[in-house]
Design a protein around this motif. Structure first.
Motif, PDB file in Angstrom:
ATOM      1  N   VAL A  67       6.570  10.244  -4.596  1.00  0.00           N
ATOM      2  CA  VAL A  67       6.100   9.852  -3.266  1.00  0.00           C
ATOM      3  C   VAL A  67       5.122   8.689  -3.400  1.00  0.00           C
ATOM      4  CG1 VAL A  67       4.776  10.583  -1.235  1.00  0.00           C
ATOM      5  CG2 VAL A  67       6.453  12.129  -2.261  1.00  0.00           C
ATOM      6  N   SER A  68       5.346   7.654  -2.615  1.00  0.00           N
ATOM      7  CA  SER A  68       4.507   6.457  -2.677  1.00  0.00           C
ATOM      8  C   SER A  68       3.618   6.339  -1.442  1.00  0.00           C
ATOM      9  CB  SER A  68       5.384   5.206  -2.779  1.00  0.00           C
ATOM     10  OG  SER A  68       6.080   5.008  -1.556  1.00  0.00           O
ATOM     11  N   LYS A  69       2.674   5.422  -1.510  1.00  0.00           N
ATOM     12  CA  LYS A  69       1.819   5.124  -0.358  1.00  0.00           C
ATOM     13  C   LYS A  69       2.662   4.668   0.824  1.00  0.00           C
ATOM     14  CE  LYS A  69      -1.867   3.305  -3.258  1.00  0.00           C
ATOM     15  NZ  LYS A  69      -2.732   2.140  -3.499  1.00  0.00           N
ATOM     16  N   GLU A  70       3.683   3.888   0.539  1.00  0.00           N
ATOM     17  CA  GLU A  70       4.578   3.383   1.581  1.00  0.00           C
ATOM     18  C   GLU A  70       5.335   4.526   2.248  1.00  0.00           C
ATOM     19  OE1 GLU A  70       4.412   2.219  -1.559  1.00  0.00           O
ATOM     20  OE2 GLU A  70       3.651   0.182  -1.292  1.00  0.00           O
ATOM     21  N   ASP A  71       5.753   5.500   1.448  1.00  0.00           N
ATOM     22  CA  ASP A  71       6.463   6.668   1.996  1.00  0.00           C
ATOM     23  C   ASP A  71       5.582   7.414   2.999  1.00  0.00           C
ATOM     24  OD1 ASP A  71       8.702   6.214   0.340  1.00  0.00           O
ATOM     25  OD2 ASP A  71       7.887   7.486  -1.257  1.00  0.00           O
ATOM     26  N   ILE A  72       4.336   7.612   2.628  1.00  0.00           N
ATOM     27  CA  ILE A  72       3.413   8.345   3.500  1.00  0.00           C
ATOM     28  C   ILE A  72       3.219   7.604   4.815  1.00  0.00           C
ATOM     29  CG2 ILE A  72       1.022   9.124   3.768  1.00  0.00           C
ATOM     30  CD1 ILE A  72       1.070   9.634   0.694  1.00  0.00           C
ATOM     31  N   ARG A  73       2.963   6.310   4.719  1.00  0.00           N
ATOM     32  CA  ARG A  73       2.743   5.528   5.940  1.00  0.00           C
ATOM     33  C   ARG A  73       3.989   5.538   6.819  1.00  0.00           C
ATOM     34  NH1 ARG A  73       0.676  -0.607   5.872  1.00  0.00           N
ATOM     35  NH2 ARG A  73       2.823  -0.944   5.298  1.00  0.00           N
ATOM     36  N   GLU A  74       5.162   5.430   6.232  1.00  0.00           N
ATOM     37  CA  GLU A  74       6.402   5.418   7.003  1.00  0.00           C
ATOM     38  C   GLU A  74       6.648   6.760   7.699  1.00  0.00           C
ATOM     39  OE1 GLU A  74       9.592   3.830   8.869  1.00  0.00           O
ATOM     40  OE2 GLU A  74       8.070   2.786   7.690  1.00  0.00           O
ATOM     41  N   ASP A  96      -3.269   2.307   7.563  1.00  0.00           N
ATOM     42  CA  ASP A  96      -3.780   1.976   6.226  1.00  0.00           C
ATOM     43  C   ASP A  96      -3.072   2.797   5.157  1.00  0.00           C
ATOM     44  OD1 ASP A  96      -5.737   0.363   7.464  1.00  0.00           O
ATOM     45  OD2 ASP A  96      -7.086   2.085   7.663  1.00  0.00           O
ATOM     46  N   PHE A  97      -2.999   2.231   3.970  1.00  0.00           N
ATOM     47  CA  PHE A  97      -2.487   2.989   2.836  1.00  0.00           C
ATOM     48  C   PHE A  97      -3.570   3.925   2.325  1.00  0.00           C
ATOM     49  CE2 PHE A  97       0.311  -0.810   2.238  1.00  0.00           C
ATOM     50  CZ  PHE A  97       1.511  -0.146   2.400  1.00  0.00           C
ATOM     51  N   VAL A  98      -3.150   5.071   1.804  1.00  0.00           N
ATOM     52  CA  VAL A  98      -4.097   5.939   1.114  1.00  0.00           C
ATOM     53  C   VAL A  98      -4.485   5.242  -0.180  1.00  0.00           C
ATOM     54  CG1 VAL A  98      -3.193   8.077   2.108  1.00  0.00           C
ATOM     55  CG2 VAL A  98      -2.261   7.240  -0.042  1.00  0.00           C
ATOM     56  N   THR A  99      -5.616   5.596  -0.738  1.00  0.00           N
ATOM     57  CA  THR A  99      -6.029   5.005  -2.010  1.00  0.00           C
ATOM     58  C   THR A  99      -5.258   5.666  -3.155  1.00  0.00           C
ATOM     59  OG1 THR A  99      -7.809   6.601  -2.408  1.00  0.00           O
ATOM     60  CG2 THR A  99      -8.361   4.626  -1.096  1.00  0.00           C
ATOM     61  N   ASP A 100      -5.269   5.022  -4.305  1.00  0.00           N
ATOM     62  CA  ASP A 100      -4.625   5.606  -5.481  1.00  0.00           C
ATOM     63  C   ASP A 100      -5.236   6.966  -5.809  1.00  0.00           C
ATOM     64  OD1 ASP A 100      -2.900   3.447  -5.840  1.00  0.00           O
ATOM     65  OD2 ASP A 100      -4.295   2.397  -7.179  1.00  0.00           O
ATOM     66  N   GLU A 101      -6.561   7.045  -5.692  1.00  0.00           N
ATOM     67  CA  GLU A 101      -7.261   8.301  -5.978  1.00  0.00           C
ATOM     68  C   GLU A 101      -6.820   9.396  -5.008  1.00  0.00           C
ATOM     69  OE1 GLU A 101     -11.804  10.129  -6.151  1.00  0.00           O
ATOM     70  OE2 GLU A 101     -11.513   7.982  -5.798  1.00  0.00           O
ATOM     71  N   GLU A 102      -6.745   9.077  -3.722  1.00  0.00           N
ATOM     72  CA  GLU A 102      -6.307  10.068  -2.730  1.00  0.00           C
ATOM     73  C   GLU A 102      -4.878  10.526  -2.992  1.00  0.00           C
ATOM     74  OE1 GLU A 102      -8.794   8.747   1.269  1.00  0.00           O
ATOM     75  OE2 GLU A 102      -7.027   7.567   0.665  1.00  0.00           O
ATOM     76  N   LEU A 103      -3.999   9.584  -3.330  1.00  0.00           N
ATOM     77  CA  LEU A 103      -2.606   9.925  -3.595  1.00  0.00           C
ATOM     78  C   LEU A 103      -2.485  10.801  -4.836  1.00  0.00           C
ATOM     79  CD1 LEU A 103       0.336   9.655  -2.771  1.00  0.00           C
ATOM     80  CD2 LEU A 103       0.426   7.498  -4.043  1.00  0.00           C
ATOM     81  N   ASP A 104      -3.187  10.462  -5.890  1.00  0.00           N
ATOM     82  CA  ASP A 104      -3.158  11.286  -7.109  1.00  0.00           C
ATOM     83  C   ASP A 104      -3.698  12.688  -6.845  1.00  0.00           C
ATOM     84  OD1 ASP A 104      -2.050   9.281  -8.658  1.00  0.00           O
ATOM     85  OD2 ASP A 104      -3.985   8.598  -9.466  1.00  0.00           O
ATOM     86  N   ARG A 105      -4.800  12.768  -6.098  1.00  0.00           N
ATOM     87  CA  ARG A 105      -5.394  14.064  -5.776  1.00  0.00           C
ATOM     88  C   ARG A 105      -4.424  14.899  -4.945  1.00  0.00           C
ATOM     89  NH1 ARG A 105      -9.614  13.337  -2.061  1.00  0.00           N
ATOM     90  NH2 ARG A 105     -10.451  11.842  -3.523  1.00  0.00           N
ATOM     91  N   ALA A 106      -3.796  14.262  -3.960  1.00  0.00           N
ATOM     92  CA  ALA A 106      -2.849  14.988  -3.101  1.00  0.00           C
ATOM     93  C   ALA A 106      -1.645  15.474  -3.894  1.00  0.00           C
ATOM     94  CB  ALA A 106      -2.406  14.090  -1.952  1.00  0.00           C
ATOM     95  N   ARG A 107      -1.125  14.629  -4.765  1.00  0.00           N
ATOM     96  CA  ARG A 107       0.012  15.043  -5.600  1.00  0.00           C
ATOM     97  C   ARG A 107      -0.361  16.244  -6.462  1.00  0.00           C
ATOM     98  NH1 ARG A 107       1.251   9.049  -7.665  1.00  0.00           N
ATOM     99  NH2 ARG A 107       2.818   8.396  -6.133  1.00  0.00           N
TER     100      ARG A 107
END
Length: 129
Positions: free
Chosen positions: A106-113, A51-62
């Motif tokens: 860094v994108s959601k796709e990058d993380i999943r890959e 699964d992709f991370v959510t926008d909120e999770e990605l923003d928080r992680a960044r």
């Protein structure tokens, strides 16, 4: 991992070198919950694979990563270690603005890959308690 009330802490970690690196998730809990903790961390890897991370999770992680990097670089010891590591790894030193721009890219796709590539080989799990 917030749904596991017995989790004391958890965080991703990485260590990079010119030809290799280490990436993972660590966590801490009471000794009687180490089995559950290991399963919860494995579950997180598989969730990131599928699964992709959510926008909120990605923003928080960044934001957390940028905050941690910039805060750590306030220490001269860490700053000098970072300069040495970057020069040995990349042959140059990047400034804080460049590092932050790379984190933001860094994108959601990058993380999943990255996760998919990482778990193609059998992962190593360790529990101490």
């Amino acid at each position: 991992l917030n749904k596991h009330h017995w989790t004391e802490s958890s965080e991703a970690f990485s260590s990079f070198h010119s030809e290799s690196g280490l990436w993972g998730i660590s966590g801490s809990c009471r000794p009687e919950k180490t089995r559950e903790m290991t399963f919860a961390l494995v579950e997180q890897f598989h969730k990131l694979k599928d699964d992709f991370v959510t926008d909120e999770e990605l923003d928080r992680a960044r934001n957390m990563l940028k905050c941690n990097v910039l805060t750590q670089l306030e220490s001269r010891l860490v700053l000098f270690e970072d300069i040495g590591r970057q020069i040995l790894t990349y042959g140059k030193r990047e400034d804080a603005a460049t590092m932050c721009a790379k984190i933001d890219a860094v994108s959601k796709e990058d993380i999943r890959e990255v996760v998919r590539k990482a778990i193609k080989q059998p992962p190593t799990f360790s529990t101490v308690g």
